[in-house]
Design an enzyme around this catalytic site. Structure first.
Site, PDB file in Angstrom:
ATOM      1  N   HIS A   1       0.818  -1.208   0.000  1.00  0.00           N
ATOM      2  CA  HIS A   1       0.000   0.000   0.000  1.00  0.00           C
ATOM      3  C   HIS A   1       0.852   1.258   0.000  1.00  0.00           C
ATOM      4  O   HIS A   1       0.532   2.234  -0.671  1.00  0.00           O
ATOM      5  CB  HIS A   1      -0.915   0.007   1.238  1.00  0.00           C
TER       6      HIS A   1
ATOM      7  N   ARG B   1       3.906  -8.576 -16.507  1.00  0.00           N
ATOM      8  CA  ARG B   1       4.417  -9.650 -15.650  1.00  0.00           C
ATOM      9  C   ARG B   1       3.257 -10.124 -14.794  1.00  0.00           C
ATOM     10  O   ARG B   1       2.590  -9.317 -14.157  1.00  0.00           O
ATOM     11  CB  ARG B   1       5.510  -9.137 -14.731  1.00  0.00           C
TER      12      ARG B   1
ATOM     13  N   ARG C   1       3.092 -12.015 -20.624  1.00  0.00           N
ATOM     14  CA  ARG C   1       4.106 -13.063 -20.539  1.00  0.00           C
ATOM     15  C   ARG C   1       3.555 -14.162 -19.639  1.00  0.00           C
ATOM     16  O   ARG C   1       3.082 -13.886 -18.543  1.00  0.00           O
ATOM     17  CB  ARG C   1       5.386 -12.503 -19.930  1.00  0.00           C
TER      18      ARG C   1
ATOM     19  N   GLU D   1      15.787 -14.772 -24.498  1.00  0.00           N
ATOM     20  CA  GLU D   1      16.612 -14.514 -23.313  1.00  0.00           C
ATOM     21  C   GLU D   1      17.603 -15.640 -23.028  1.00  0.00           C
ATOM     22  O   GLU D   1      18.382 -15.564 -22.094  1.00  0.00           O
ATOM     23  CB  GLU D   1      15.729 -14.231 -22.096  1.00  0.00           C
TER      24      GLU D   1
ATOM     25  N   ASN E   1      17.734  -8.658 -19.353  1.00  0.00           N
ATOM     26  CA  ASN E   1      18.315  -9.034 -18.056  1.00  0.00           C
ATOM     27  C   ASN E   1      18.788 -10.483 -18.043  1.00  0.00           C
ATOM     28  O   ASN E   1      19.914 -10.779 -17.658  1.00  0.00           O
ATOM     29  CB  ASN E   1      17.312  -8.807 -16.929  1.00  0.00           C
ATOM     30  N   ASP E   2      17.897 -11.389 -18.473  1.00  0.00           N
ATOM     31  CA  ASP E   2      18.287 -12.799 -18.490  1.00  0.00           C
ATOM     32  C   ASP E   2      19.260 -13.102 -19.623  1.00  0.00           C
ATOM     33  O   ASP E   2      20.173 -13.904 -19.456  1.00  0.00           O
ATOM     34  CB  ASP E   2      17.051 -13.703 -18.595  1.00  0.00           C
TER      35      ASP E   2
ATOM     36  N   ARG F   1      23.873 -11.446 -11.549  1.00  0.00           N
ATOM     37  CA  ARG F   1      23.966 -10.038 -11.189  1.00  0.00           C
ATOM     38  C   ARG F   1      23.778  -9.812  -9.685  1.00  0.00           C
ATOM     39  O   ARG F   1      24.207  -8.821  -9.130  1.00  0.00           O
ATOM     40  CB  ARG F   1      22.934  -9.239 -11.976  1.00  0.00           C
TER      41      ARG F   1
ATOM     42  N   CYS G   1      12.286  -5.672 -23.946  1.00  0.00           N
ATOM     43  CA  CYS G   1      11.543  -5.308 -22.752  1.00  0.00           C
ATOM     44  C   CYS G   1      12.391  -5.378 -21.490  1.00  0.00           C
ATOM     45  O   CYS G   1      11.863  -5.374 -20.394  1.00  0.00           O
ATOM     46  CB  CYS G   1      10.310  -6.188 -22.612  1.00  0.00           C
TER      47      CYS G   1
END
Lengths: 89, 581
Positions: B187, B294, B330, B429, B452-453, B463, B500
């Site tokens: 919240h 996501r 995804r 990826e 990222n992947d 990472r 993305c």
């Protein structure tokens, strides 16, 4: 005049019957002359109590029973249905 | 100076003194009330409840009208204080001779147990809302009057904040929120975003490291927290603050503009989405759809797996409110570092290379079926695309795609409407997917590069592991070549290629990404206006020339230098103009 009515309603929306629709429900029922209860698996709670309604943990897809008793029982049940059907978020 | 890091959940920067809040430390003593005093004690309880409800009402009245979300949360809290069950149970205890504070405390304890047994995380967590409200009433009974103890603009540091705490802290005196606990979906995060106050959550160690009055610098975008920052950092932060302010002001002016280079190359800018609550920001920042929705939140936030109805309602809501723009969903990307409490997953020595994402879905068909049914049903309400994560080869993609086809038949037989032409894409990826990108492009409707992947798997770098994290290089020549190969393979078969990952939202990389001829870039919504304005200053042919040049370079540093040599001055000048115009 009907004195006791019971109907079934299905909860929609990803979060189910969460705090905000429960709050709307409590407000909408204020001033209606009837005892209103919500039931799940034979557990019944006061529909005007957000806290007790939340402890039903009615997630999306749950079927709840609505029970109203008193002078304005019909109006009470319609109010419950109206609020919970509109609350799809 | 000390640097801590959390999760930036509400953009903006602030520098100021810290104010620490430790809620949840009420002490209640039990006293005996003589029968003659009972009516008076009940009246005392009623007055305390009424006063607390009025305080929330006052908070609400001070808020701008347009913060509907926050108003609704506060209204729910107000009604919780005034709940008939709460007061009647407490009253019954007072009639037995307990004092009002103790009676409330006992009722709260009963609800604590009742809520703790609930199966669904969302409902269990509502106990916190009740607890924070009851604490306020008890405080009032004990003679404390609420209100802020400080009148100086401060950065609020706490374990976690209830929604009422968050707005109760007077927005004009609150520079930023920093909490030790919380997540992107708590919240605090949602309220802070609606109020436009910078916030960093999940900042481990802040309560231990920060003392009241310490000077603190907070960046709600990057999640950085500097304790006792040095003068250069303070100067840097005032630049960031100015830049953010300019951007916010220009936001509305650029939302309707197209992301197009000077020589006419058009790029679609889309938003990454975690939560349906963020849709207003997606629209405000001018995104042309969702490039990555996501969907793990619905799985990790609860004890049991989400039902088809729950998923369907969530997707439908997002798809309808984004219309006519597309929403790219995804499928479940869980396993590895993530955790689904509703799933029994074996312990793995090497989860990043283990049973996760599409592998898990193809093994647990019921899990996959539920999600695909929900996605397909939502496709009747707008433009939906679906993409599979962690695809490593053609056979795997075809298995997933064929499974989707079977589910289409199921739905058609049951009479559910859906989009029969729904686009199905591959997330690129895993390096092996790039190696066979020419073959995948014949089977897929689009590619989406998850940087990222892709970087992690290509360079074999975790990472999150501090020992090697400096080897995580987005501009490593290997990564650049993989991106180029992916785009070329896609375009040869006439399918669009998007990106993305985090790379897509970084200005430094934009000239390269434009030069690589990516069709779509998807990023956090807040980055969109800046990226769009920068693209409008670029020339496609210069970007292409840059790409040609960097593909011959041998290391990340050389690539950086080459980018800086051509676009560095322009980027600097652009940034300067952005916050001086």
């Amino acid at each position: 005049m009907e004195s006791k009515i019971e109907e079934e309603i299905e909860i929609r929306g990803p979060l189910g019957l969460h705090a905000r629709p429960a709050a709307k429900l409590a407000k909408a029922l204020a001033g209606i002359k009837a005892e209103v209860r919500l039931g799940k698996d034979e557990r019944w709670v006061d529909a005007r109590s957000i806290l007790d309604v939340l402890t039903l943990a009615a997630s999306g897809g749950t079927k709840l029973k609505v029970q109203a008793e008193g002078e304005e029982a019909r109006k009470a049940v319609e109010t419950v249905k109206g609020v919970l059907e509109a609350a799809s978020v | 100076m000390k640097i801590l890091r959390g999760l930036g959940v509400s953009a903006g920067v602030a520098v100021g003194p810290a104010q620490l809040i430790f809620p949840g430390h009420i002490k209640v003593s039990r006293t005996q009330i003589p029968p003659s005093e009972i009516p008076k004690e009940i009246k005392r309880l009623e007055e305390a409840i009424e006063a607390t409800a009025q305080e929330i009402q006052r908070l609400k009245a001070q808020l701008p009208e347009n913060l509907g979300e926050v108003h609704a949360i506060l209204e729910a809290q107000r009604l919780i204080v005034k709940d008939p069950s709460l007061s009647s149970e407490a009253e019954a205890l007072i009639r037995k001779g307990f004092n009002a504070e103790w009676a409330l405390f006992k009722v709260l304890d009963r609800y604590r147990q009742a809520f703790a047994e609930l199966p669904d995380e969302y409902f269990r967590e509502r106990y916190q809302d009740l607890a924070s409200m009851v604490e306020k009433v008890i405080f009032y009974l004990q003679g404390h009057r609420s209100g802020n103890a400080w009148e100086e603009k401060s950065i609020i540091v706490a374990q976690d904040l209830s929604p009422a705490d968050t707005v109760g802290l007077k927005p004009d005196l609150t520079l930023a929120f920093v909490t030790e606990g919380g997540s992107r979906t708590s919240h605090t995060a949602i309220v802070a975003r609606s109020l436009g106050i910078p916030a960093v959550v999940a900042a481990k160690g802040v309560l231990k490291e920060i003392s009241p009055g310490d000077l603190v610098a907070v960046d709600g975008t990057t999640g950085e927290i500097f304790i006792a920052p040095e003068p250069e950092i303070i100067a840097e932060f005032s630049q960031r603050a100015r830049r953010f302010q300019r951007l916010k002001e220009r936001l509305h002016q650029v939302a309707h503009l197209e992301a197009q280079t000077k020589d006419g190359r058009r790029i679609t800018l889309q938003a990454n989405l975690d939560l349906p609550e963020e849709i207003p920001f997606v629209r405000e920042y001018g995104a042309e759809g969702i490039g990555l929705f996501r969907t793990e939140y619905l799985y990790v936030s609860r004890r049991e797996l989400p039902s088809e109805e729950l998923l369907f309602e969530t997707y439908r809501q997002v798809v309808e409110s984004l219309r006519p723009y597309p929403v790219t969903i995804r499928t479940l990307d869980i396993g590895g570092d993530k955790f689904a409490s509703g799933l029994e997953l074996p312990e793995e020595i090497n989860p990043a290379l283990g049973l996760r994402a599409i592998r898990l879905c193809l093994k647990q068909e019921d899990l996959f079926r539920t999600q695909l049914r929900a996605i397909l049903r939502a496709s009747a309400y707008g433009q939906v695309k679906v993409m599979f994560p962690l695809i490593s080869g053609v056979a795997e993609f075809l298995r997933a795609r064929n499974f989707l086809e079977r589910i289409k038949e199921e739905l058609a037989q049951e009479g559910h409407p859906f989009d029969p032409e729904i686009q199905v894409g591959v997330m690129i990826e895993v390096p092996s997917a790039v190696a066979v990108a020419d073959l995948l492009a014949k089977e897929a409707d689009f590619f989406s590069i998850g940087t990222n992947d892709l970087i992690q798997y290509t360079l074999a770098i975790d990472r999150g592991n501090e020992e090697v994290s400096e080897l995580y290089e987005p501009l490593h020549p290997a990564i650049l070549r993989l991106i180029k190969a992916t785009v070329e393979a896609g375009h040869r078969e006439g399918i669009p290629v998007s990106m993305c990952g985090e790379m897509a939202g970084d200005l430094l990389y934009i000239p390269l990404l434009v030069g690589f001829e990516l069709d779509e870039l998807s990023m956090t919504p807040q980055s969109i206006p800046e990226v769009k304005l920068f693209i409008r200053e670029l020339e496609f042919r210069h970007c292409r020339e840059l790409v040609e040049r960097v593909l011959h370079l041998t290391c990340q540093d050389e690539v950086k230098e080459a980018v800086a040599a051509v676009f560095g001055p322009r980027l600097q000048e652009f940034s300067k103009r952005l916050w001086s115009e």
